[in-house]
Design a protein around this motif. Sequence first.
Motif, short mmCIF file in Angstrom:
data_model
loop_
_atom_site.label_atom_id
_atom_site.label_comp_id
_atom_site.label_asym_id
_atom_site.label_seq_id
_atom_site.Cartn_x
_atom_site.Cartn_y
_atom_site.Cartn_z
N VAL A 114 7.65 8.93 -3.44
CA VAL A 114 7.01 7.75 -2.88
C VAL A 114 7.88 6.50 -3.12
CG1 VAL A 114 5.05 6.17 -3.13
CG2 VAL A 114 4.64 8.63 -3.11
N LYS A 115 8.51 6.44 -4.29
CA LYS A 115 9.30 5.26 -4.65
C LYS A 115 10.45 5.05 -3.65
CE LYS A 115 11.35 3.06 -8.73
NZ LYS A 115 12.81 3.23 -8.60
N SER A 130 0.83 -1.21 0.00
CA SER A 130 0.00 0.00 0.00
C SER A 130 0.87 1.26 0.00
CB SER A 130 -0.97 0.00 1.18
OG SER A 130 -0.31 0.39 2.37
N ILE A 131 2.08 1.17 0.58
CA ILE A 131 3.01 2.32 0.52
C ILE A 131 3.43 2.53 -0.94
CG2 ILE A 131 5.25 3.27 1.23
CD1 ILE A 131 5.03 1.53 3.79
N ARG A 132 3.78 1.44 -1.60
CA ARG A 132 4.21 1.50 -3.00
C ARG A 132 3.14 2.16 -3.88
NH1 ARG A 132 4.16 -4.12 -5.03
NH2 ARG A 132 1.97 -3.50 -5.11
N ASP A 133 1.86 1.83 -3.56
CA ASP A 133 0.76 2.28 -4.40
C ASP A 133 0.17 3.64 -3.98
OD1 ASP A 133 1.16 -0.13 -5.65
OD2 ASP A 133 -0.45 -1.15 -4.56
N ALA A 134 0.79 4.29 -3.01
CA ALA A 134 0.24 5.57 -2.54
C ALA A 134 0.25 6.60 -3.67
CB ALA A 134 1.06 6.08 -1.36
N ARG A 135 -0.80 7.43 -3.73
CA ARG A 135 -0.92 8.38 -4.83
C ARG A 135 -0.29 9.74 -4.54
NH1 ARG A 135 -7.15 7.72 -5.11
NH2 ARG A 135 -6.56 7.68 -2.91
N ASN A 136 -0.02 9.98 -3.26
CA ASN A 136 0.65 11.25 -2.94
C ASN A 136 1.38 11.13 -1.60
OD1 ASN A 136 -1.25 11.75 -0.77
ND2 ASN A 136 -2.74 12.23 -2.39
N ALA A 137 2.09 12.20 -1.25
CA ALA A 137 2.96 12.16 -0.08
C ALA A 137 2.18 11.91 1.22
CB ALA A 137 3.75 13.46 0.02
N GLU A 181 0.89 8.36 5.75
CA GLU A 181 -0.10 7.69 6.58
C GLU A 181 0.18 6.18 6.63
OE1 GLU A 181 -4.00 9.26 5.42
OE2 GLU A 181 -4.75 7.29 6.10
N ARG A 182 0.55 5.61 5.48
CA ARG A 182 0.78 4.17 5.40
C ARG A 182 2.11 3.78 6.02
NH1 ARG A 182 -1.95 3.55 -0.64
NH2 ARG A 182 -4.04 4.14 0.10
N GLU A 238 3.49 11.60 10.96
CA GLU A 238 3.01 11.65 9.58
C GLU A 238 3.51 12.91 8.87
OE1 GLU A 238 -0.98 8.86 9.88
OE2 GLU A 238 -1.22 11.02 9.62
N TYR A 239 3.58 13.99 9.62
CA TYR A 239 4.07 15.25 9.06
C TYR A 239 5.52 15.08 8.58
CZ TYR A 239 5.75 20.07 8.95
OH TYR A 239 6.33 21.26 8.58
N LEU A 240 6.35 14.47 9.43
CA LEU A 240 7.76 14.31 9.08
C LEU A 240 7.94 13.34 7.91
CD1 LEU A 240 9.41 14.21 12.66
CD2 LEU A 240 9.35 16.12 11.06
N TRP A 241 7.16 12.24 7.90
CA TRP A 241 7.24 11.30 6.77
C TRP A 241 6.79 11.96 5.47
CZ3 TRP A 241 10.47 7.72 7.09
CH2 TRP A 241 10.62 6.93 8.22
N SER A 242 5.76 12.79 5.59
CA SER A 242 5.26 13.41 4.37
C SER A 242 6.28 14.41 3.81
CB SER A 242 3.89 14.04 4.66
OG SER A 242 3.82 15.35 4.24
N LEU A 243 7.00 15.12 4.70
CA LEU A 243 8.08 16.00 4.24
C LEU A 243 9.15 15.20 3.52
CD1 LEU A 243 8.99 18.52 7.10
CD2 LEU A 243 7.78 18.96 4.97
N TYR A 244 9.51 14.07 4.14
CA TYR A 244 10.53 13.19 3.54
C TYR A 244 10.10 12.77 2.15
CZ TYR A 244 13.79 9.28 3.04
OH TYR A 244 14.77 8.43 2.61
N CYS A 245 8.83 12.39 2.04
CA CYS A 245 8.28 11.88 0.78
C CYS A 245 8.24 12.97 -0.29
CB CYS A 245 6.90 11.32 1.04
SG CYS A 245 6.28 10.34 -0.31
N LYS A 246 7.90 14.19 0.14
CA LYS A 246 7.83 15.29 -0.83
C LYS A 246 9.18 15.56 -1.45
CE LYS A 246 3.64 17.41 0.85
NZ LYS A 246 3.12 17.97 2.10
#
Lengths: 234, 234
Positions: free
Chosen positions: B192-193, B138-145, B150-151, B180-188
Amino acid sequence: MGFNKIVAVSMTELFVQQIENMILSGELAIGEQLPPARELSVKMGVSRTVISAGLVELEKLGFVEIRTRQGVFVCDYRRKGSLETLIAIMRYNGGAMRKNEVKSLLETRDAMECLCLRLVCEKNDVAELEKLSPILDSIRDARNADEAAERVFSFHHELAIMSGNVLLPLLYYSFKTQGEYLWSLYCKRSGVKKLYEIKLALFSALMNKDIDSAIEQTHQIMDVAKNDLGFYGA
Amino acid sequence: MGFNKIVAVSMTELFVQQIENMILSGELAIGEQLPPARELSVKMGVSRTVISAGLVELEKLGFVEIRTRQGVFVCDYRRKGSLETLIAIMRYNGGAMRKNEVKSLLETRDAMECLCLRLVCEKNDVAELEKLSPILDSIRDARNADEAAERVFSFHHELAIMSGNVLLPLLYYSFKTQGEYLWSLYCKRSGVKKLYEIKLALFSALMNKDIDSAIEQTHQIMDVAKNDLGFYGA
């Protein structure tokens, strides 16, 4: 102990506490549905308003889930819970914890304390560390196990502050009751002198910047405590 | 996002929040004396009853000390605070934290996660660990940061549950917003990959019972985040 403050407890709080205790004791199982509000109201002798407010509070604490038109269900609080749940668990039985909770606390404490000691070593010179001396002396001079436990708690709380990490002292302070209880048990079995000696050894390791020894000492104490889990009851 | 619940906030809560914010922002300094209740009452337009109740609450939270016949003083909440104080700090600014708080959180998280990974390795076989696969997918398939963050949070929360330590999931869940905030920053910044790849690498290390590699990976991620502290504002 003098006169303690008298704190009024609302019916809602009493209701929340009773349901909480039933969940924490396992009397209400995870997934179980609570009786309808009108039945609870009759059985527990409180108004529907008290029950509604209490259930909302219990949901916030991660103990129940309110499903519209289906009813109220007991949650897996270990999965859905947060810090507030943790506080509720610790309040349960006036701070007594079950074996698995004590074990979890010791494991967590070990990890936190090792982080704390590493940061203290990095950030403090000998002069800073010297400030711990009076607390150490006060441990040596403690007249009984409870007094010694209280002073050992202060010693570690001071280390947490010296770590510069803002969460460590808050987390440590949150487990004051439990921490002092465990230190006092240790002291009753090994004596004030022994307790003083192990804190002095830890202090010396820090003064020598011997972080490996400080961490090894921490692991050892936690291992002893974990082996003694049988003593903590339930 | 739909209609959010409307929650009535009492005057006492508003008073508590305002004083809390003044202390957390440094507008009220540690050791400073608050104006007398009658002055606060006039300035803030609330009754003396609200102020009395609010001050008692603030004392419970470790923010002030009420000294009989002397007045109310701002406490060093980092010294006197507990888990409740921590919750108040996190609520401040809707969950945003200051640089030193983020750094403290990352340090603490590192120590907790390493404990978690050790316990997971000890207690779970390959079949148990396989249960994490769908979350990884589900992390792999996430559509946005935000979805990815969240996953990733769920992935680590599940690990915390698998550790068998009852405190770890509760502590971890308490920092959900911040995590989640910190992970989303990382992802941005990394995509996602990349986020999926590092979680897959961690999963592989666990499957191979290669605890040293799992811990090394955790340290690395926390170090990257600590070096990026400048991004988190204040």
